[in-house]
Design an enzyme around this catalytic site. Structure first.
Site, PDB file in Angstrom:
ATOM      1  N   GLU A 256       0.812  -1.222   0.000  1.00  0.00           N
ATOM      2  CA  GLU A 256       0.000   0.000   0.000  1.00  0.00           C
ATOM      3  C   GLU A 256       0.844   1.270   0.000  1.00  0.00           C
ATOM      4  OE1 GLU A 256      -2.966  -0.077   3.091  1.00  0.00           O
ATOM      5  OE2 GLU A 256      -3.822  -1.942   2.375  1.00  0.00           O
TER       6      GLU A 256
ATOM      7  N   GLU B   9      -5.193  -8.679   1.171  1.00  0.00           N
ATOM      8  CA  GLU B   9      -5.916  -8.244   2.376  1.00  0.00           C
ATOM      9  C   GLU B   9      -7.382  -8.099   2.018  1.00  0.00           C
ATOM     10  OE1 GLU B   9      -4.638  -4.686   4.432  1.00  0.00           O
ATOM     11  OE2 GLU B   9      -2.526  -5.270   4.304  1.00  0.00           O
TER      12      GLU B   9
END
Ligand code: IFM
Length: 453
Positions: free
Chosen positions: A175, A357
């Site tokens: 991320e 995720e």
């Protein structure tokens, strides 16, 4: 399209053979032991000491004490039937100053963890960077310094040489959008910069570090399976308000594309190229765009964008439409958009996808006297997203695996310990772990859909 499958605890998703079921964590969020065995400070250690930055003044100093309890956590993974485990290495644990002399005790810790996973047949996946930059490197300008590419390459070399004989699945970053937007634009996380020039430098240097890291891993890890993990979500104008439509393009550029596009397609989005150009040197794009084996998608829910002239990039998170589905943390929830996002990523980047995720947070859950949490909201979220993922696969998306976020309740950054994402409850007074209802459900899902690979 194949028929789906009424949601039930014994959901049969009809996924391709070789599909893997995993769980994800990250170093600063679970390890604790921040001052032990020679670990250096990370920017999050420094940040947590600042006043009023983290809910209740908390920090990752103890977190889930995974540094000492990793054996128990491996047993939990085994009991749940989890096949793959994604974790990150704390850069300052293995290189206390970010570069220079390695810390043997820190390196030993990941040896023990990896060997423990392999002993019980769990496939380790290492992510090199989940936001805990060594403070010593931040003091040299961190990601705004072009040398960061070389620091990252040397760190990647150290750990690839050490673990590459046993670990085949690696990701460079987790991320990058979140850490650069929050750290260099919105002033929420370290290094608390809001200067646009710093933001663009950090973006470009992290892209360079990614490409160089891939080359290092490729050359040192035999039979490597290499990827990068991006948090990409569908974006809509706040409450579907047409006045905020221009924010959608901005958010798509900066949230969804500014990292994966140069890394996989070899170009920056046209909408930001003139801003980033001053920091690009000849040959940079070819250093950034290196062949990858997979795309890691972290998906939570749609984003709602609003125009916000008070911040440099001119957009911010907006509100979702009233009455629409949302989590106990007020995050927008829409499993159909998960399916759409998987198909979109599949067509845009043309790489095998791992969902690295997916999960649901809460600030409200209560444990009973035995520590058990009946987390219906999370169970429903996970079940609906598992079905949506299967639908995407049946419509052609090449999804190879799914890692739930997260194995354990953990240190949720600015929210400290008050936001819980674990399928396993952690009592932070005693460090007792108790699988929640969602963990039992996940174990059944894996059992009903497991393929030995
Ligand atoms: O806890 C975080 C994780 O570190 C990155 N992805 C989102 C999770 C939930 O906020």
């Amino acid at each position: 399209m194949k028929a789906i499958i009424t949601p039930s605890s014994m959901l049969n998703l009809d996924l391709p053979s070789g599909f893997i079921w995993g769980a994800s964590t990250s170093s600063y969020q679970i390890e604790g032991a921040t001052n032990q065995d020679g670990r250096g400070a990370s920017v999050w250690d420094t940040f947590c000491k600042m006043k009023d930055r983290i809910a209740n003044g908390q920090s990752g100093d103890e977190a889930c004490d995974h540094y000492h309890r990793y054996g128990e956590d491996i047993r939990l993974l085994t009991e749940l039937g989890i096949q793959a485990y994604r974790f990150s290495i704390a850069w300052p644990r293995v290189l206390p100053h970010g570069r220079g002399a390695p810390n043997e005790k820190g390196l030993d810790f990941y040896d023990r963890l990896i060997d423990g996973l392999l002993e019980v047949g769990i496939d380790p996946c290492i992510c090199l960077y989940h936001w805990d930059l060594p403070q010593a490197l931040a003091d040299l300008g961190g990601w705004t310094n072009r040398d960061s590419r070389g620091w990252f390459a040397d760190y990647a070399m150290l750990v690839a040489r050490r673990y590459g004989d046993r670990v085949k699945r690696w990701a460079t970053f987790n991320e990058q959008n979140v850490s650069t937007l929050c750290g260099f634009q919105w002033g929420w996380s370290p290094p608390l910069s809001t200067e646009l020039s710093n933001y663009y430098k950090a973006v470009h240097h992290q892209n360079l570090a990614h490409g160089t890291g891939i080359d290092v891993l490729r050359s040192l890890v035999p039979n490597a399976s290499l990827g990068v993990i991006h948090n990409c979500q569908p974006v809509f104008a706040q409450q579907y308000d047409i006045d905020h439509q221009p924010a959608v393009e901005l958010m798509n550029t900066h949230w969804n594309q500014i990292f994966p596009d140069p890394q996989i397609l070899g170009v920056y989005p046209a909408s930001c190229i003139s801003d980033i150009e001053p920091y690009i040197m000849a040959g940079d794009l070819s250093l950034i765009c290196r062949p990858l084996d997979w795309f890691g998608l972290n998906y939570y829910g749609p984003l709602w964008a609003k125009i916000d002239p008070s911040c440099g990039l001119g957009f911010h998170f907006g509100a979702f439409p009233e009455g629409s589905r949302h989590s106990e943390l007020n995050w927008s929830v829409d499993p159909e958009q998960f399916k759409q996002e998987l198909l979109y990523i599949h067509h845009r980047y043309n790489l095998p996808i791992y969902v690295t995720e997916n999960g649901c947070g809460s600030e409200k859950e209560q444990a009973d006297d035995n520590g058990f949490v009946q987390d219906e909201h999370r169970l429903n979220y996970l079940q609906d997203h598992a079905v949506a993922m299967a639908e995407a696969v049946h419509e052609g998306a090449d999804v190879r695996g799914y890692y739930v976020w997260s194995l354990l309740d953990n240190f949720e950054w600015n929210a400290g310990y008050q936001s819980r994402f674990g399928i396993v409850r952690v009592d932070f007074d005693t460090q007792r772990r108790t699988p929640k209802a969602s963990a039992r459900w996940y174990a059944e899902l894996i059992e009903a859909n497991r393929d030995e690979y």
